[in-house]
Structure formats: C-alpha cells, structure tokens
Enzyme design. Structure first.
Site, mmCIF file in Angstrom:
data_model
loop_
_atom_site.group_PDB
_atom_site.id
_atom_site.type_symbol
_atom_site.label_atom_id
_atom_site.label_comp_id
_atom_site.label_asym_id
_atom_site.label_seq_id
_atom_site.Cartn_x
_atom_site.Cartn_y
_atom_site.Cartn_z
ATOM 1 N N CYS A 102 0.461 2.719 -2.776
ATOM 2 C CA CYS A 102 0.629 2.538 -4.229
ATOM 3 C C CYS A 102 -0.676 2.344 -4.994
ATOM 4 O O CYS A 102 -0.999 3.140 -5.871
ATOM 5 C CB CYS A 102 1.551 1.363 -4.502
ATOM 6 S SG CYS A 102 3.244 1.755 -4.123
ATOM 7 N N LYS A 121 4.941 -0.052 -14.877
ATOM 8 C CA LYS A 121 4.705 0.049 -13.426
ATOM 9 C C LYS A 121 3.212 0.261 -13.136
ATOM 10 O O LYS A 121 2.612 -0.410 -12.294
ATOM 11 C CB LYS A 121 5.534 1.211 -12.879
ATOM 12 C CG LYS A 121 5.159 1.694 -11.516
ATOM 13 C CD LYS A 121 5.582 0.735 -10.432
ATOM 14 C CE LYS A 121 5.017 1.161 -9.095
ATOM 15 N NZ LYS A 121 5.529 0.447 -7.986
ATOM 16 N N ASN A 154 0.490 -2.488 -11.386
ATOM 17 C CA ASN A 154 -0.306 -2.155 -10.194
ATOM 18 C C ASN A 154 -1.799 -2.191 -10.498
ATOM 19 O O ASN A 154 -2.598 -2.664 -9.689
ATOM 20 C CB ASN A 154 0.068 -0.760 -9.670
ATOM 21 C CG ASN A 154 1.206 -0.833 -8.670
ATOM 22 O OD1 ASN A 154 1.645 -1.911 -8.302
ATOM 23 N ND2 ASN A 154 1.693 0.309 -8.243
HETATM 24 C C1 UDX Z 1 1.973 -2.943 -4.053
HETATM 25 C C2 UDX Z 1 2.566 -3.814 -5.181
HETATM 26 O O1 UDX Z 1 2.344 -5.192 -4.856
HETATM 27 C C3 UDX Z 1 4.040 -3.530 -5.354
HETATM 28 O O2 UDX Z 1 4.553 -4.288 -6.456
HETATM 29 C C4 UDX Z 1 4.210 -2.040 -5.646
HETATM 30 O O3 UDX Z 1 5.571 -1.718 -5.782
HETATM 31 C C5 UDX Z 1 3.600 -1.228 -4.514
HETATM 32 O O4 UDX Z 1 2.223 -1.573 -4.353
HETATM 33 P P1 UDX Z 1 1.921 -2.938 -1.394
HETATM 34 O O5 UDX Z 1 1.116 -1.689 -1.494
HETATM 35 O O6 UDX Z 1 3.031 -2.999 -0.412
HETATM 36 O O7 UDX Z 1 2.574 -3.298 -2.818
HETATM 37 O O8 UDX Z 1 0.908 -4.091 -1.016
HETATM 38 P P2 UDX Z 1 0.398 -5.472 -1.605
HETATM 39 O O9 UDX Z 1 0.964 -6.587 -0.807
HETATM 40 O O10 UDX Z 1 0.560 -5.561 -3.064
HETATM 41 O O11 UDX Z 1 -1.156 -5.342 -1.245
HETATM 42 C C6 UDX Z 1 -1.892 -4.215 -1.677
HETATM 43 C C7 UDX Z 1 -3.267 -4.212 -1.088
HETATM 44 O O12 UDX Z 1 -4.086 -5.196 -1.699
HETATM 45 C C8 UDX Z 1 -3.354 -4.473 0.416
HETATM 46 O O13 UDX Z 1 -4.284 -3.570 0.982
HETATM 47 C C9 UDX Z 1 -3.858 -5.890 0.508
HETATM 48 O O14 UDX Z 1 -4.584 -6.108 1.696
HETATM 49 C C10 UDX Z 1 -4.754 -5.956 -0.711
HETATM 50 N N1 UDX Z 1 -4.900 -7.319 -1.242
HETATM 51 C C11 UDX Z 1 -3.854 -7.954 -1.820
HETATM 52 C C12 UDX Z 1 -6.151 -7.937 -1.191
HETATM 53 O O15 UDX Z 1 -7.120 -7.364 -0.676
HETATM 54 N N2 UDX Z 1 -6.284 -9.170 -1.740
HETATM 55 C C13 UDX Z 1 -5.256 -9.839 -2.311
HETATM 56 O O16 UDX Z 1 -5.465 -10.956 -2.793
HETATM 57 C C14 UDX Z 1 -3.997 -9.207 -2.352
#
Ligand code: UDX
Length: 468
Positions: free
Chosen positions: A265, A209, A213
C-alpha cells in the site's frame, strides 16, 4: 442481504469472510480457478491472523461461497463489492483494467438494481469515470437496471486485517445519500457496536484513503529523517519519539524509526497519489519527499556494513533475520530486505537468510542463487560463523532472542539492527561486540572488555579499534 465480492486477494478475501461473519450471505468471485478451488476446500492462501479459522467457520455455516464464475455472483447479488487488484504501472499510476472488466460484465449481466462498491484503492475520479462507463454499457445493452457507484475504501493492515475490519476505527462511505443508506445496512452490525461511519462525497472518500496512507507514510519518513540527524549527534531516536509522542497533538503512533516502509500500500499508493497530482498539474514536493526518504532509508543497513568493513563486502558472510516487509505477514512486496539482499549480492557477499513465514515468497523471488543459504531457523543463521547479522524485520522471535547466546556465536561480528529490536542497555549487558541500530548511539564492547556508546559517525574496523 447478498453481497458479491469480486477479487479473492487480500482485501477481497478478508472483506468476504468478515461480511459473512457479521451475518450476510456472501459470494466471493475470482477468475483464478486454482485459488477458488483452494478456498472452497477451506484452505486459506494468505498468511493472516484469525482468517483461516473464520474462513472455515463461514463456509461450514453456509454464509460464504466461492466461485470462478463471475456471472454466478453478478446474477445473485445486489451489492457488488469490487476488490480486484490495481497494480502500479511503470509511471506509478494505477492499472484499473480489472475494475473496468468487472464493471463491464456487471452492466451486461446484472438483472437487478444494485450498488457498485469500490473497495480497491483507485485514483480520485475513478468512481465518476466508472459511473459513466456503467451508464454507457447499460444503455448499450438496453438494460433497465440501475447501478450506483459508491466508494468504500479499506484501511486494513496486513497481519491484523480481520481485526481492522471487525473493529475498524471508522467506516468511510462516499456517494449519494440514497446509495449510502443502502450500503449502511450491510455495515449495520458493525455500526451497532459503535464503530463510527463517516459519509461524504465519492471524491472525498477516494482521496481520504490516499491522504490517510500518505500521512502515515509521512510520519515514518519523518522519523527516519530525524533518526539520521540523531545518529550524527549521538541522540537516541526512541527518546525523541517518546518526547514528541507525549504531545497529544502529535501522538506516538507510526513514529518507529527503522529501515523504511514497504508492503503493497504505502509505496504504491504514494506513487499513485503523486501521479494523480502531476496529471492535474499540481506540484507535490512533500509527497515526493516521503518516497525519496524511504528509498534512502532502505540503504541504511548496507551503509552500516560498508562503514564497518571499509567497503569490502566481497566474500563476507552476512546473516539476515527477517524478509517480510513487516512482522506477522509473509508479504515481501517492497520489503527493505530486498534492497539489502540485492546490494549485498552485488557486492559479492554470501548470505544466510531466514524468516519465520516469508521464506517461500523469497525463494520464489530469488530461486537458486549460489551465494544464498536458506536457513531453517534464526538459530541456524548464526550457527555457522558470520561476519555480520542484519535484522530486517522485527519478528517477535528475534526481539526475544537471548542476546547473551547471540554474543556467544557472533563473537566480533556486528549486529546491524534495522528495526531497533533490542534495548541498548540489554545490548550493553550482553557485551555485544558491535551493535548498530537506527537513530541510536552505536554500542560496542571493545579493547578492555568495557562497553561504550558513541554516535554512529565513529567508524570501527573489525578488530574493534575506533577511528573517526
Ligand atoms: C497500511 C495501512 O496501515 C492500512 O491502513 C492500509 O489499508 C494499507 O497500508 P500495511 O501495509 O499492512 O497497512 O502496513 P502497516 O502496518 O501500516 O505498516 C506499513 C509499513 O510501515 C511497514 O513496512 C512498517 O514496517 C512501516 N512502519 C510502520 C514503520 O517503519 N514505522 C512505524 O512506526 C510504523
């Protein structure tokens, strides 16, 4: 099969609803009585696609109950799914008190053998520690019951959590083969659809996990670091992402440059992983850097504003579109907007804020600040004269906003786009006065009305005359 889910937060609620959806009887227990009352009425306390509808259906179908009486759940279930919170403590490590509290109560009150399934994100080794705790408590209570501990980390993204549960890329289970074979039955309907299950040791599941992440956060910080270089040399990070992502070994996902990651997360789990490594005496400079780069990147919008206005932000009126840490959620935890707002308020700016769903969350965080105007819509942010517009979250309604109508109201005010919402060619066509985006050339229409692109190390004053 009766499944008890402890914790009606994000992970617990989505898991409870989805396990009911795939045919199980589920009791979701939480000590927060107000939340339980809301849920019993079929009202969904979190903003999550598909969840309100599914929640109502499962309650009406009689497969899902909610209770504030933890004992009620313990006595009826054989699968105890732990989804309580694990907030960060001051040193970055995870606070496991809620997980231990549930374990203690289960050891005291369980009347049948069962599985203690850890879905909350917990540090590596927690499963082993909980197992010892359960054994000691069961022995202390002279209980004949056997409770086995299994790690079953979740990989749900906010905004698409239901989809990520029901159409998961994979299900990870960690524990003894005997315990896992019992838990497999709970997931059978998903396995039958072809979702792969990967079984491993408990320690490996716990670490998987964090590793997943950290890898995703690393990609975001990596591309953001590249975007800084791209800005200085006049390259375009979108083209670089496309070029890199076409290599199948790299792939295009999680390489969208922007003003940094947030949420519950990546930041918290990243810091907890660093803390785990430190406690083991392991140096992890790479993991340290992921967070450090992210913190730097959250200052990007303020850096652009300071450059544009020669560090004079006092009494400037700045509009901000987007407050949540990403679109399709009302979650503002560790959102980049928080850093932008704090710095602008400290610099004496006046703010006009709007988010399609995260306004209540931000109003609760920043109540009654005299320099903040809470706007009802994206339109109303720009309806009064602004000195600049910052885009902090790439909501669909911002990405599809008419650039020509934006130019008509912004006039000379710059757009500071922290999420690269617009194509540079569309910006040029709309004759936007100043458009700064992450890792891409600045677009500006000035002097003779022509629009030019330049590397962003050129600075502009508000009259639109460039200077190096
Ligand atoms: C994340 C993981 O994807 C998920 O598997 C885990 O269980 C929880 O954490 P989440 O926090 O909901 O999920 O958001 P996610 O869609 O993964 O995006 C995380 C962050 O990264 C956001 O702030 C998003 O804006 C940023 N991000 C994501 C970017 O800046 N660029 C990207 O290309 C992708």
């Amino acid at each position: 099969m009766m499944i008890a889910v402890y914790g009606a937060g994000y992970v617990g609620l989505v898991s409870a609803v989805c396990f009911a959806k795939i045919g199980h009887q589920v009791i979701c227990a939480d000590i927060n009585e107000e939340r339980i009352t809301t849920l019993r009425h079929g009202d969904c306390p979190i903003y999550e696609e598909q969840l309100p509808q599914l929640l109502k259906e499962q309650i009406l179908g009689g497969r899902l109950q909610f209770t504030a009486d933890i004992s009620y759940a313990i006595k009826r279930a054989t699968i105890h799914l732990i989804a309580t919170g694990t907030p960060s403590m001051l040193d970055g490590s995870a606070d496991l008190s809620q997980v231990y509290a549930v374990a203690t109560q289960i050891a005291r009150e369980a009347t049948a053998d069962g599985l203690f399934v850890i879905k909350s994100t917990v540090p590596v080794g927690t499963g082993t520690a909980i197992e010892a705790h359960l054994k000691a408590e069961l022995a202390h209570n002279d209980s004949p019951v056997r409770i086995e501990v299994v790690s079953n980390p979740e990989f749900m993204r906010e905004g698409s959590a239901v989809h990520d549960f029901l159409k998961a890329d994979r299900i990870i289970l960690g524990g003894t083969p005997e315990a896992l074979s019992r838990l497999k039955m709970a997931y059978q309907p998903l396995l039958a659809q072809g979702i792969p299950m990967i079984c491993m040791s408990r320690q490996s599941a716990e670490l998987t996990k964090y590793a997943a992440n950290a890898m995703l956060a690393c990609r975001v910080s990596f591309i953001n670091q590249m975007s800084r270089i791209a800005e200085q040399v006049g390259a375009n990070i979108d083209e670089i992402t496309q070029g890199m992502g076409a290599d199948r070994r790299i792939g295009p996902h999680f390489l969208q440059a922007g003003i940094g990651y947030g949420g519950s997360c990546f930041p918290k789990d990243g810091r907890a992983l660093v803390q785990t490594a430190r406690s083991l005496g392991i140096e992890v400079p790479m993991l340290d850097a992921i967070d450090r780069v992210n913190r730097m990147q959250k200052n990007w919008a303020n850096e652009q504003l300071n450059k544009h206005f020669n560090h004079v932000l006092q009494n400037k009126t700045i509009g901000i579109w987007g407050l949540s840490f990403k679109p399709d959620t009302d979650d503002i935890r560790e959102a980049s907007s928080l850093v932008i707002i704090d710095s602008l308020l400290a610099a004496g700016a006046k703010l006009r804020l709007f988010d399609p769903v995260a306004m209540p969350a931000m109003q609760a965080y920043l109540p009654h600040h005299e320099s903040i105007t809470w706007c009802r819509s994206a339109d109303s942010v720009v309806s009064d004269p602004l000195d600049a517009l910052v885009i902090a979250t790439e909501w669909h309604e911002f990405k599809t906003y008419s650039l020509s109508s934006l130019q008509a109201v912004l006039l000379n005010a710059p757009i500071i786009d922290g999420r690269n919402c617009f194509d540079l060619s569309a910006v040029e066509q709309a004759n936007i006065s100043f458009y700064y985006s992450v890792g891409r050339p600045t677009v500006t229409a000035f002097c003779k009305g022509s629009t030019v692109r330049t590397a962003t190390h050129h600075e502009y004053n508000v009259s639109g005359v460039t200077s190096k």
